[in-house]
Design a protein around this motif. Structure first.
Motif, PDB file in Angstrom:
ATOM      1  N   LEU A 141      -6.939  15.964 -31.055  1.00 50.06           N
ATOM      2  CA  LEU A 141      -5.575  15.758 -31.530  1.00 50.06           C
ATOM      3  C   LEU A 141      -4.776  17.050 -31.422  1.00 50.06           C
ATOM      4  CD1 LEU A 141      -6.418  13.732 -34.767  1.00 50.06           C
ATOM      5  CD2 LEU A 141      -5.783  12.802 -32.543  1.00 50.06           C
ATOM      6  N   ARG A 142      -3.500  16.930 -31.064  1.00 50.24           N
ATOM      7  CA  ARG A 142      -2.600  18.088 -30.968  1.00 50.24           C
ATOM      8  C   ARG A 142      -1.264  17.743 -31.619  1.00 50.24           C
ATOM      9  NH1 ARG A 142      -6.602  20.176 -29.933  1.00 50.24           N
ATOM     10  NH2 ARG A 142      -7.264  21.327 -28.071  1.00 50.24           N
ATOM     11  N   LEU A 143      -0.735  18.636 -32.475  1.00 52.60           N
ATOM     12  CA  LEU A 143       0.591  18.446 -33.049  1.00 52.60           C
ATOM     13  C   LEU A 143       1.638  18.815 -32.006  1.00 52.60           C
ATOM     14  CD1 LEU A 143       0.560  19.728 -36.754  1.00 52.60           C
ATOM     15  CD2 LEU A 143       1.270  17.472 -35.915  1.00 52.60           C
TER      16      LEU A 143
ATOM     17  N   GLY B   4       5.692  14.889 -37.198  1.00 53.33           N
ATOM     18  CA  GLY B   4       5.474  13.455 -37.058  1.00 53.33           C
ATOM     19  C   GLY B   4       5.130  13.009 -35.658  1.00 53.33           C
ATOM     20  N   ASN B   5       4.712  13.946 -34.818  1.00 52.54           N
ATOM     21  CA  ASN B   5       4.400  13.617 -33.422  1.00 52.54           C
ATOM     22  C   ASN B   5       3.029  14.188 -33.067  1.00 52.54           C
ATOM     23  OD1 ASN B   5       4.362  13.018 -30.739  1.00 52.54           O
ATOM     24  ND2 ASN B   5       6.191  14.184 -30.205  1.00 52.54           N
ATOM     25  N   ILE B   6       2.043  13.310 -32.922  1.00 52.48           N
ATOM     26  CA  ILE B   6       0.665  13.731 -32.663  1.00 52.48           C
ATOM     27  C   ILE B   6       0.238  13.224 -31.290  1.00 52.48           C
ATOM     28  CG2 ILE B   6      -1.736  13.562 -33.430  1.00 52.48           C
ATOM     29  CD1 ILE B   6      -0.628  12.954 -36.252  1.00 52.48           C
TER      30      ILE B   6
ATOM     31  N   PRO C 126       2.065   2.624 -21.716  1.00 52.18           N
ATOM     32  CA  PRO C 126       3.060   2.165 -22.696  1.00 52.18           C
ATOM     33  C   PRO C 126       2.469   1.167 -23.703  1.00 52.18           C
ATOM     34  CG  PRO C 126       3.983   2.150 -20.481  1.00 52.18           C
ATOM     35  CD  PRO C 126       2.521   2.400 -20.330  1.00 52.18           C
ATOM     36  N   THR C 127       1.614   0.286 -23.236  1.00 54.35           N
ATOM     37  CA  THR C 127       0.984  -0.695 -24.140  1.00 54.35           C
ATOM     38  C   THR C 127       0.118   0.014 -25.172  1.00 54.35           C
ATOM     39  OG1 THR C 127       0.934  -2.327 -22.360  1.00 54.35           O
ATOM     40  CG2 THR C 127      -0.504  -2.721 -24.248  1.00 54.35           C
ATOM     41  N   ILE C 128      -0.686   0.976 -24.699  1.00 54.24           N
ATOM     42  CA  ILE C 128      -1.573   1.714 -25.606  1.00 54.24           C
ATOM     43  C   ILE C 128      -0.760   2.518 -26.614  1.00 54.24           C
ATOM     44  CG2 ILE C 128      -3.250   3.595 -25.700  1.00 54.24           C
ATOM     45  CD1 ILE C 128      -4.383   2.483 -23.061  1.00 54.24           C
ATOM     46  N   ASN C 129       0.316   3.140 -26.158  1.00 54.65           N
ATOM     47  CA  ASN C 129       1.153   3.911 -27.078  1.00 54.65           C
ATOM     48  C   ASN C 129       1.787   3.018 -28.140  1.00 54.65           C
ATOM     49  OD1 ASN C 129       0.754   6.534 -26.113  1.00 54.65           O
ATOM     50  ND2 ASN C 129       2.251   6.258 -24.485  1.00 54.65           N
ATOM     51  N   ALA C 130       2.053   1.763 -27.751  1.00 56.40           N
ATOM     52  CA  ALA C 130       2.652   0.833 -28.716  1.00 56.40           C
ATOM     53  C   ALA C 130       1.687   0.549 -29.862  1.00 56.40           C
ATOM     54  CB  ALA C 130       3.043  -0.464 -28.012  1.00 56.40           C
ATOM     55  N   TYR C 131       0.389   0.548 -29.571  1.00 55.16           N
ATOM     56  CA  TYR C 131      -0.607   0.323 -30.625  1.00 55.16           C
ATOM     57  C   TYR C 131      -0.532   1.426 -31.690  1.00 55.16           C
ATOM     58  CZ  TYR C 131      -2.862  -2.769 -27.134  1.00 55.16           C
ATOM     59  OH  TYR C 131      -3.123  -3.744 -26.214  1.00 55.16           O
ATOM     60  N   PHE C 132      -0.257   2.665 -31.258  1.00 55.55           N
ATOM     61  CA  PHE C 132      -0.300   3.822 -32.165  1.00 55.55           C
ATOM     62  C   PHE C 132       1.081   4.254 -32.661  1.00 55.55           C
ATOM     63  CE2 PHE C 132      -4.337   4.297 -29.910  1.00 55.55           C
ATOM     64  CZ  PHE C 132      -5.198   4.679 -30.926  1.00 55.55           C
ATOM     65  N   SER C 133       2.146   3.607 -32.184  1.00 61.07           N
ATOM     66  CA  SER C 133       3.503   4.114 -32.447  1.00 61.07           C
ATOM     67  C   SER C 133       3.819   4.217 -33.939  1.00 61.07           C
ATOM     68  CB  SER C 133       4.534   3.217 -31.752  1.00 61.07           C
ATOM     69  OG  SER C 133       4.424   1.883 -32.231  1.00 61.07           O
ATOM     70  N   LYS C 134       3.354   3.257 -34.727  1.00 62.81           N
ATOM     71  CA  LYS C 134       3.688   3.289 -36.151  1.00 62.81           C
ATOM     72  C   LYS C 134       3.014   4.444 -36.896  1.00 62.81           C
ATOM     73  CE  LYS C 134       0.266  -0.262 -37.351  1.00 62.81           C
ATOM     74  NZ  LYS C 134       0.111  -1.614 -37.962  1.00 62.81           N
ATOM     75  N   TYR C 135       2.033   5.080 -36.231  1.00 63.58           N
ATOM     76  CA  TYR C 135       1.348   6.224 -36.842  1.00 63.58           C
ATOM     77  C   TYR C 135       1.865   7.559 -36.303  1.00 63.58           C
ATOM     78  CZ  TYR C 135      -1.854   2.371 -37.804  1.00 63.58           C
ATOM     79  OH  TYR C 135      -2.381   1.174 -38.196  1.00 63.58           O
ATOM     80  N   GLY C 136       2.871   7.511 -35.440  1.00 60.32           N
ATOM     81  CA  GLY C 136       3.390   8.744 -34.858  1.00 60.32           C
ATOM     82  C   GLY C 136       2.428   9.381 -33.864  1.00 60.32           C
ATOM     83  N   ILE C 137       1.600   8.556 -33.240  1.00 55.77           N
ATOM     84  CA  ILE C 137       0.581   9.060 -32.302  1.00 55.77           C
ATOM     85  C   ILE C 137       0.911   8.576 -30.897  1.00 55.77           C
ATOM     86  CG2 ILE C 137      -1.860   8.996 -31.659  1.00 55.77           C
ATOM     87  CD1 ILE C 137      -2.510   8.578 -34.631  1.00 55.77           C
ATOM     88  N   LYS C 138       0.816   9.466 -29.932  1.00 57.54           N
ATOM     89  CA  LYS C 138       1.017   9.117 -28.528  1.00 57.54           C
ATOM     90  C   LYS C 138      -0.219   9.537 -27.742  1.00 57.54           C
ATOM     91  CE  LYS C 138       4.255   9.585 -24.689  1.00 57.54           C
ATOM     92  NZ  LYS C 138       5.522  10.217 -24.230  1.00 57.54           N
TER      93      LYS C 138
END
Length: 808
Positions: A355-357, A361-363, A273-285
């Protein structure tokens, strides 16, 4: 007759004789035989031990189908049974036992079959059974056993008697098909006797005449003066004139460190969850829990050069998101793969990802693998987008010359780099023999001059010769003061400083700042000045750039740009500043390599030696050379523990392996003393650690060194375009100087210097004698992104001339 038969050949083999090897060879020649396993027991026989026999096997065997297996069972028959008991119950294999059809040997082997069938059905007293899928084949040879030249059967007993009575002629009878030089090597092993000097004939082959009376008196006086100086200052003085900087790749993780820092899936889930928070504004999980990712398997891999911790993984993803989040979001339009290389860690961490679509807006960012290693990551996919994160950088990307283009890596001999596999070694051998070492980068000459590094910091030129002056570079005046009153050396460094200062003054400062990053990047270069000749004679005065090296604020290497020499020289040339008062400023000298006429034979011979090393411990071409070194040292350490009846803990074994094989002393002696419960074993460890392990280290590395020194000789003999303008004259000058120094030393009674000479002359002789000498220190090439050198005969020649320059 079944195919793919494994032949077991158990015996005492104290020592291994020509008859033993002849029988193994004849079995190996049979098309249905896949491998012959010579099984050697642990017990000594009349002072002859297994270590001796293992060395003899390496000398005699050149057939990859013949391997040797050390067993802990003294009885050959029982050892054979134990070998079969150790196989898993689902094993399907065809097994035969080596024997002739004549004599007691045949009768003994015939009894194996019924016994093994009984063990398959009923098992032994312990309830163990041999796998039912093991099929025993009778595969006997009808030829008589090998006889000596007198027509008598060869036996280990006779060989032992010959050694005991110092009867070399009788001993040689045990090896009728063996090269005489190899027999002499075996004799030396078993008699523990080294030749005291070379024969008169050999001395004559490398020199002319003898030292005259007058020269001898002068020489003796100088030797006496040197001996007096050493006695007063340092009795342990050692002649070490060849300093090779080495990076030892290999695992630095001991069992205790691995246990303490092991990362499991639960810990990854906790930080996701912490790592995903770093990328959340870019639509990356981020998804590193998927079954297809190699990431989870590699976090804890002991081959990492540094421990990867949970906090490191968080920081790794934070650095990537902060620096390149927007670019990764846009990247998926062009290419779905990339690599993060984060140099902010003590040991850089590299993480390829894809990377996978997963919808608008969800990568998904899926790490493919991860590795901590000092050298740059080399991608197999040319479409990978490379994201470098260097030390002390801001979030704004500012790609510099040092991180653009060019392969990075530490320049080492191939045998120094423990992250090469046995397969990699074979690729280097082939590229060298067919003249294709330039596949990744141009091959350049390793020249024999005076090293210096130069940078541009705070608007002025700076120089460095060591780590301290990397942090605080010397001015031109300080450089000249450092080398003042040293004759031609003073001239070389003094004029080099002047010429470089003048050259840099002609280059726009913005270009210098872009390259040198205000003193973080240095140009590694060589001063070649005819009056300061080391070994190779050059007729021109040049300043030759080699590469660019970036350092951190403590003077530690961050990155090396192997192509940087040509880059910085071009900048100098663009400013019309390459011709100065004393020196011409030049790029690395590119070397043209030729294809060796008999490259197939040479390749087969060198690969056979690589295979023998690989097969010693049952390794594959895909295994790292590191695995060989670990097994080699483990064998020595375990044998000593067994000899002292010490039950060796795995943790202690690992600590000692990394301490002595890779010079890793993360575990202190204080801690080590607490870990070892046997006073006798501890005493041996402490004695080894004082320096004996260095001798064994050289013994361990010698066969690898020998392979690549001989490859270097072959490559250099088929190379052209050396910097020496008159190659034949340069070679003749080296030979003449060697001959003169040998003449001088022949009259010496300095045992240490004479012993040193003998060692280096043996190395030259093994490489092909004086015909192996070429007018160059060696060549530099790039393989898989790492920079290597091949030096051939230069190393022993340099040792001889260096020693004698100080001893005359």
């Amino acid at each position: 007759m079944e195919q793919n038969i494994k032949v077991l050949f158990p015996g005492g083999f104290k020592p291994i004789t020509g008859a033993h090897m002849d029988l193994a060879e004849r079995y190996a020649e049979l098309p249905q035989v896949s491998v012959v396993v010579m099984m050697i027991g642990p017990n000594d026989r009349n002072g002859f031990n297994r270590d001796d026999s293992m060395k003899i096997f390496k000398i005699l065997n050149n057939n990859p189908k013949i391997v040797i297996h050390q067993t802990s069972i003294p009885s050959p028959m029982v050892a054979s049974y134990e070998y079969l008991f150790s196989m898993p119950q689902d094993t399907v294999a065809n097994i035969a036992f080596a024997s002739s059809t004549k004599g007691d040997d045949y009768v003994r082997i015939k009894s194996y079959g019924p016994d093994i069938e009984r063990y398959k059905l009923k098992g032994d007293k312990k309830g163990r059974k041999i796998a039912p899928g093991i099929n025993i084949e009778e595969l006997n040879l009808t030829a008589d056993p090998l006889l000596d030249k007198n027509g008598k059967p060869i036996s280990s007993t006779t060989a032992r008697e010959a050694v005991a009575t110092k009867n070399f002629e009788l001993f040689a009878n045990a090896y009728p098909k063996t090269d005489p030089d190899k027999i002499k090597q075996i004799w030396k092993i078993l008699t523990r006797v080294e030749e005291s000097t070379y024969s008169v004939e050999w001395w004559k082959s490398v020199m002319e005449g003898a030292m005259g009376t007058s020269n001898k008196k002068t020489h003796d006086a100088k030797i006496k003066k040197l001996r007096s100086f050493l006695d007063k200052n340092d009795e342990s003085f050692v002649y070490e004139f060849e300093q090779f900087a080495k990076t030892i790749f290999g695992a630095k993780i001991t069992e205790s460190v691995l246990t303490e820092n092991y990362i499991d899936r639960k810990e990854l889930a906790a930080i996701e969850p912490t790592i995903n928070a770093y990328f959340s504004k870019y639509g990356i999980k981020v998804d590193f829990q998927g079954k297809t990712t190699h990431f989870i398997d590699q976090i804890n891999n002991p081959r990492n050069e540094g421990t990867i911790r949970v906090s490191d993984i968080e920081k790794l993803f934070k650095d990537l998101a902060d620096r390149y989040g927007e670019e990764i979001k846009a990247q998926i339009k062009d290419t779905p793969t990339g690599v993060e290389s984060d140099y902010k860690f003590d040991v850089p961490i590299h993480m390829p990802f894809m990377l996978r679509l997963a919808g608008p807006g969800n990568i998904k960012l899926i790490p493919r693998t991860i590795k901590a290693q000092r050298r740059n990551w080399q991608s197999n996919d040319t479409d990978d987008r490379i994201y470098k994160i260097l030390k002390n950088e801001t979030a704004n990307r500012n790609v510099s010359l040092i991180s653009e283009g060019g392969a990075a890596g530490h320049m080492a001999h191939p045998w120094d780099s423990h992250d090469l596999t046995f397969g990699d070694m074979k690729v280097i051998v082939r590229r060298g023999l067919v003249g294709e070492l330039n596949i990744e980068e141009a091959v350049t000459e390793k020249t024999d001059g005076q090293n210096i590094q130069v940078t541009w910091k705070n608007g002025q030129i700076g120089f460095s010769r060591n780590k301290g002056t990397i942090v605080n570079p010397m001015t031109t005046a300080e450089l000249q003061a450092k080398f003042d009153n040293r004759g031609p050396i003073s001239e070389a460094f003094g004029e080099a400083g002047n010429d470089l200062q003048q050259a840099f003054a002609q280059i726009p400062q913005d270009r210098l700042n872009a390259v040198f990053k205000n003193g973080r990047v240095f140009a590694n270069m060589e001063i070649i000045y005819p009056a300061t000749r080391n070994v190779i004679s050059y007729e021109v005065a040049v300043l030759q750039f080699h590469n660019l090296i970036e350092y951190d604020e403590k003077g530690n290497v961050v990155e090396t740009n192997a192509a940087g020499g040509a880059l910085i020289q071009q900048i100098v040339k663009d400013a019309n500043a390459d011709m100065q008062n004393t020196f011409e400023i030049i790029p690395p000298q590119q070397i043209k390599l030729g294809r060796v006429d008999n490259f197939k034979d040479q390749e087969a011979a060198l690969n056979n030696e690589i295979d023998q090393l690989r097969n010693t411990y049952g390794l594959q071409d895909t295994d790292l050379v590191t695995d060989y070194h670990k097994a080699w040292w483990a064998n020595i350490i375990k044998q000593k523990a067994q000899e002292l009846s010490y039950e060796l803990p795995e943790q202690v074994l690992n600590v000692l392996i990394y301490r002595w094989a890779f010079f890793n002393k993360e575990t202190s002696l204080t801690v080590l003393k607490k870990l070892i419960t046997s006073p006798e074993f501890l005493a041996w460890v402490l004695e080894m650690d004082k320096g004996e392990f260095k001798r064994l280290y050289k013994e361990n590395m010698e066969p690898f060194e020998s392979i690549f020194l001989r490859l270097g000789v072959i490559v250099l003999q088929n190379a052209q375009n050396f910097l020496a303008m008159n190659p034949s004259e340069a070679v003749q000058q080296i030979k003449s100087e060697l001959a003169e120094l040998i003449r001088e030393l022949q009259q010496s009674d300095d045992v240490k210097t004479l012993d040193k000479l003998k060692i280096e002359l043996r190395r030259i002789e093994k490489l092909g004698g004086f015909n192996a000498i070429v007018p160059s220190e060696g060549v530099v090439f790039v393989y898989r992104g790492q920079t290597f050198k091949l030096t051939g005969a230069f190393a022993p020649v340099n040792q001889i001339l260096g020693v004698l320059k100080y001893s005359r």
